[in-house]
Design a protein around this motif. Structure first.
Motif, PDB file in Angstrom:
ATOM      1  N   HIS A  74       4.642  -5.562   8.441  1.00 26.50           N
ATOM      2  CA  HIS A  74       3.679  -5.526   9.405  1.00 26.50           C
ATOM      3  C   HIS A  74       2.129  -5.841   9.617  1.00 26.50           C
ATOM      4  O   HIS A  74       1.957  -5.986   8.078  1.00 26.50           O
ATOM      5  N   VAL A  75       1.483  -6.139  10.359  1.00 21.45           N
ATOM      6  CA  VAL A  75       0.269  -6.794  10.087  1.00 21.45           C
ATOM      7  C   VAL A  75      -0.869  -5.873  10.979  1.00 21.45           C
ATOM      8  O   VAL A  75      -0.816  -5.510  12.456  1.00 21.45           O
ATOM      9  N   ALA A  76      -1.873  -5.806  10.309  1.00 18.23           N
ATOM     10  CA  ALA A  76      -3.295  -4.946  10.757  1.00 18.23           C
ATOM     11  C   ALA A  76      -4.246  -6.150  10.916  1.00 18.23           C
ATOM     12  O   ALA A  76      -4.564  -6.641   9.541  1.00 18.23           O
ATOM     13  N   PHE A  94       5.856  -2.098   3.958  1.00 20.44           N
ATOM     14  CA  PHE A  94       5.599  -0.462   4.583  1.00 20.44           C
ATOM     15  C   PHE A  94       5.061  -0.333   5.541  1.00 20.44           C
ATOM     16  O   PHE A  94       4.285  -0.966   6.706  1.00 20.44           O
ATOM     17  N   PRO A  95       5.886   0.892   5.950  1.00 19.50           N
ATOM     18  CA  PRO A  95       5.622   1.293   7.878  1.00 19.50           C
ATOM     19  C   PRO A  95       3.400   1.993   8.404  1.00 19.50           C
ATOM     20  O   PRO A  95       3.048   2.474   7.520  1.00 19.50           O
ATOM     21  N   ILE A  96       3.027   0.707   8.776  1.00 23.04           N
ATOM     22  CA  ILE A  96       1.279   1.001   8.785  1.00 23.04           C
ATOM     23  C   ILE A  96       1.472   2.932   9.734  1.00 23.04           C
ATOM     24  O   ILE A  96       2.133   2.633  11.133  1.00 23.04           O
ATOM     25  N   THR A 114      -3.753   2.622   6.582  1.00 21.72           N
ATOM     26  CA  THR A 114      -2.631   3.523   5.869  1.00 21.72           C
ATOM     27  C   THR A 114      -1.293   3.323   6.055  1.00 21.72           C
ATOM     28  O   THR A 114      -1.185   2.976   7.585  1.00 21.72           O
ATOM     29  N   VAL A 115      -0.730   3.294   4.834  1.00 21.94           N
ATOM     30  CA  VAL A 115       0.724   3.134   5.113  1.00 21.94           C
ATOM     31  C   VAL A 115       1.271   4.437   4.823  1.00 21.94           C
ATOM     32  O   VAL A 115       0.968   5.043   3.652  1.00 21.94           O
ATOM     33  N   VAL A 126       4.736   5.413   2.003  1.00 15.77           N
ATOM     34  CA  VAL A 126       5.493   5.063   1.333  1.00 15.77           C
ATOM     35  C   VAL A 126       6.105   5.315   0.286  1.00 15.77           C
ATOM     36  O   VAL A 126       5.951   6.679  -0.133  1.00 15.77           O
ATOM     37  N   GLU A 127       6.930   5.734   1.462  1.00 11.70           N
ATOM     38  CA  GLU A 127       8.525   6.195   1.362  1.00 11.70           C
ATOM     39  C   GLU A 127       7.964   8.390   0.988  1.00 11.70           C
ATOM     40  O   GLU A 127       7.885   8.599   0.522  1.00 11.70           O
ATOM     41  N   GLY A 128       7.139   8.476   1.921  1.00  9.02           N
ATOM     42  CA  GLY A 128       6.577   9.704   2.131  1.00  9.02           C
ATOM     43  C   GLY A 128       4.830  10.238   1.819  1.00  9.02           C
ATOM     44  O   GLY A 128       4.091  10.570   1.885  1.00  9.02           O
ATOM     45  N   ALA A 129       4.612   8.659   1.320  1.00  9.67           N
ATOM     46  CA  ALA A 129       3.411   9.519   0.831  1.00  9.67           C
ATOM     47  C   ALA A 129       2.295   7.771   0.781  1.00  9.67           C
ATOM     48  O   ALA A 129       2.798   6.981   1.703  1.00  9.67           O
ATOM     49  N   GLU A 130       1.344   8.535   1.287  1.00 17.59           N
ATOM     50  CA  GLU A 130       0.015   7.909   2.271  1.00 17.59           C
ATOM     51  C   GLU A 130      -0.381   6.926   1.074  1.00 17.59           C
ATOM     52  O   GLU A 130      -0.966   7.517  -0.193  1.00 17.59           O
ATOM     53  N   LEU A 131      -0.500   5.739   1.787  1.00 23.49           N
ATOM     54  CA  LEU A 131      -1.370   5.176   0.856  1.00 23.49           C
ATOM     55  C   LEU A 131      -2.709   4.200   1.537  1.00 23.49           C
ATOM     56  O   LEU A 131      -2.369   3.499   2.716  1.00 23.49           O
ATOM     57  N   VAL A 132      -3.614   4.102   1.099  1.00 24.98           N
ATOM     58  CA  VAL A 132      -4.818   3.381   2.060  1.00 24.98           C
ATOM     59  C   VAL A 132      -5.072   2.413   1.471  1.00 24.98           C
ATOM     60  O   VAL A 132      -5.953   2.059   0.241  1.00 24.98           O
ATOM     61  N   LEU A 133      -5.505   1.226   2.823  1.00 21.47           N
ATOM     62  CA  LEU A 133      -5.754   0.042   2.225  1.00 21.47           C
ATOM     63  C   LEU A 133      -7.266  -0.488   2.888  1.00 21.47           C
ATOM     64  O   LEU A 133      -6.905  -0.684   3.610  1.00 21.47           O
ATOM     65  N   ILE A 134      -8.568  -0.515   1.901  1.00 26.87           N
ATOM     66  CA  ILE A 134      -9.334  -0.780   2.069  1.00 26.87           C
ATOM     67  C   ILE A 134     -10.083  -2.248   1.818  1.00 26.87           C
ATOM     68  O   ILE A 134     -10.125  -2.847   0.511  1.00 26.87           O
ATOM     69  N   ASN A 135     -10.020  -2.915   3.145  1.00 28.17           N
ATOM     70  CA  ASN A 135      -9.765  -4.522   2.979  1.00 28.17           C
ATOM     71  C   ASN A 135     -11.009  -5.253   3.394  1.00 28.17           C
ATOM     72  O   ASN A 135     -11.883  -4.871   4.440  1.00 28.17           O
TER      73      ASN A 135
END
Length: 508
Positions: free
Chosen positions: A149-151, A173-175, A193-194, A196-205
């Motif tokens: 998936h792309v953001a 992982f789903p966005i 924010t993606v 990850v199998e029910g857990a939220e992982l935040v990616l700051i690019n």
């Protein structure tokens, strides 16, 4: 530097044994100017009608860049590639359509062809107008790097003054959400924010203000750091143990506050990495009132902390930092000791110092990878959640600050070695010349032009350039008709081969 474990009473929280089966890989990668195929660009090298670059950018060269990005990703996970990639230096789409982009719908007309076919021969104007992230996504799917998936950063209002680049995050992982935040003189901060199998992982690019070697630009990077810090603190206010990865090309060293005052005599008291809260004590972030970020460069010995090579020294402009939540027994957890720069010998590095193989324009297809090495780290999904516990660490880093030095080469000692004579470059093809980029040569050649200095070898002219003013002054002794003698690193500028002279001792 990673230090042997201290005795047990220094460990703040006893680690629990937690079952974790699934691992995934995160990469941070500045791909060096990935521009689309329409020939319209802010940078002259990538303009169709460029007069400065005799080996102009073409759709075929775009294909090479995408192919080499895929080659880099396939070096991870036995060819499957990383599960998350934080990309920098994708060209911004200056004619965006509906937002957010439905990439599946955008690429549907091309489902029965490949990017290889789309970018060779007579290129369809519709293809030329596709945003680069769409072409990358399709090429990945064509070649077994599927499921992303792309953001990307949202379009900006002031398009005329917008930066040439944008950040892009690819994730399997789903966005859940994606937002972008402006910051002065730099690309927007992309926060994704993606799930990850029910857990939220935040990616700051991030991609902060360029000019890493100049004190005049550090103020902009301090502002970029403070803006990133605001984003971070807003998330941690809602969830102090949030799982957050900050990554990107920060255009500053992880140890800039220690290195530059000593080596460059910078007087600035505030440095971007200090403003961000970067530090290297891996156990300290377990304290509730302690620092909330750990810089993963501290996972490696100081001599191995390097992601790009410039003027004889290694830098750490590419960075990855993590929060305390990625050490605890819930959600997602960092795999201790997994962080490293991705080095593929003979592929993305080469030359005298095994430096990153930069992109080059020479030849029909161009070549090279990037002037930055990608960073890679592994993470795991915690299946049996035990909040409040922390994982065991093998030789945790306890050094809050970095050393006041960076890895460098001895340029004077280099000048005393024996290297091939430049006459070996006579009558060589574009491909042969490009394959020797990064190698050193003893140049003995006639000067045919001054300012810039050009020397003639065989049927080619090579520009001679030096970064240091004192070296340029010494090179100035050579006038047209003279036979210049110097040690030079073969490289390229605006599609034309050149020799870089790195030190006064290199001028004979």
């Amino acid at each position: 530097m990673r230090i042997a474990p201290l005795i047990a009473f220094l460990v703040l929280v006893t680690a629990a044994t937690i079952q974790a089966q699934d691992r995934f890989t995160v990469m941070v990668y500045n791909v060096e100017n990935l521009f689309d195929a329409d020939g319209v660009a802010q940078y002259s090298d990538y303009q169709t009608d460029s007069i400065e670059n005799p080996n102009r950018y073409t759709p075929r060269k775009l294909l090479t860049k995408i192919q080499n990005i895929a080659t880099t990703l396939k070096a991870v996970n036995n060819g499957r590639g990383p599960d998350i990639v934080l990309f920098q230096e994708f060209e911004r789409d200056f004619t965006p359509g509906e937002q957010p982009v439905d990439y599946k719908a955008l690429l549907k007309p091309f489902e029965n062809t490949t990017v290889d076919a789309m970018l060779t021969g007579n290129v369809n104007p519709t293809v030329a107008d596709l945003p680069v992230e769409a072409l990358v996504l399709k090429y990945f799917e064509d070649n077994g790097l599927d499921g992303y998936h792309v953001a990307v950063s949202a379009p900006v209002d002031d398009i005329e003054n917008a930066k040439a680049h944008t950040n892009a995050t690819f994730t399997r992982f789903p966005i859940l959400s994606s937002n972008s935040y402006p910051t002065p003189n730099a690309r927007e901060i992309l926060v994704t924010t993606v799930d990850v199998e029910g857990a939220e992982l935040v990616l700051i690019n991030n991609h902060w203000k360029s000019g890493a070697s100049r004190s005049s630009t550090e103020g902009s990077r301090v502002a970029n750091a403070k803006d990133t810090r605001k984003v971070l603190e807003a998330i941690l206010k809602e969830n102090p143990t949030a799982d957050i990865i900050i990554g990107g090309d920060l255009n500053t060293y992880y140890n800039s506050a220690e290195y530059f005052p000593v080596k460059k005599d910078w007087q600035r008291k505030d440095y971007a990495m200090k403003a961000l809260g970067s530090q290297g004590d891996e156990l300290a972030i377990r304290k509730e009132d302690g620092p909330d970020l750990y810089n993963l460069w501290f996972e490696l010995p100081p001599k191995d902390r390097k992601s790009e090579f410039y003027q004889g020294s290694w830098g750490t402009l590419m960075q990855m930092l993590i929060t305390r939540g990625l050490y605890d027994g819930a959600g997602v957890r960092y795999v201790d000791g997994s962080f490293h720069a991705l080095i593929i010998p003979g592929v993305n590095v080469g030359g005298e110092w095994e430096a990153p193989r930069e992109w080059y324009f020479l030849g029909e297809a161009g070549g090279g990878f990037s002037d930055h090495l990608p960073l890679v780290a592994e993470f795991e999904i915690v299946h049996e959640s035990m909040p409040g516990t922390y994982s065991d660490l093998n030789e945790p880093s306890l050094a809050e600050l970095g050393p006041a030095w960076i890895p460098s080469v001895d340029l004077v000692k280099t000048s005393q070695k024996i290297y091939p004579d430049s006459s070996t470059l006579e009558d060589t093809s574009d491909k042969d010349i490009a394959e020797n980029y990064g190698e050193l040569f003893e140049v003995k050649a006639e000067v045919v032009h001054f300012n810039p200095i050009l020397v003639r070898i065989g049927k080619r002219n090579y520009e001679v350039y030096a970064y240091q003013p004192e070296v340029r002054q010494k090179l100035g002794q050579f006038l047209p008709g003279d036979k210049a003698t110097f040690l030079g690193e073969l490289s390229e500028h605006s599609g034309k081969p050149q020799f870089l002279v790195h030190d006064e001792s290199w001028v004979r």
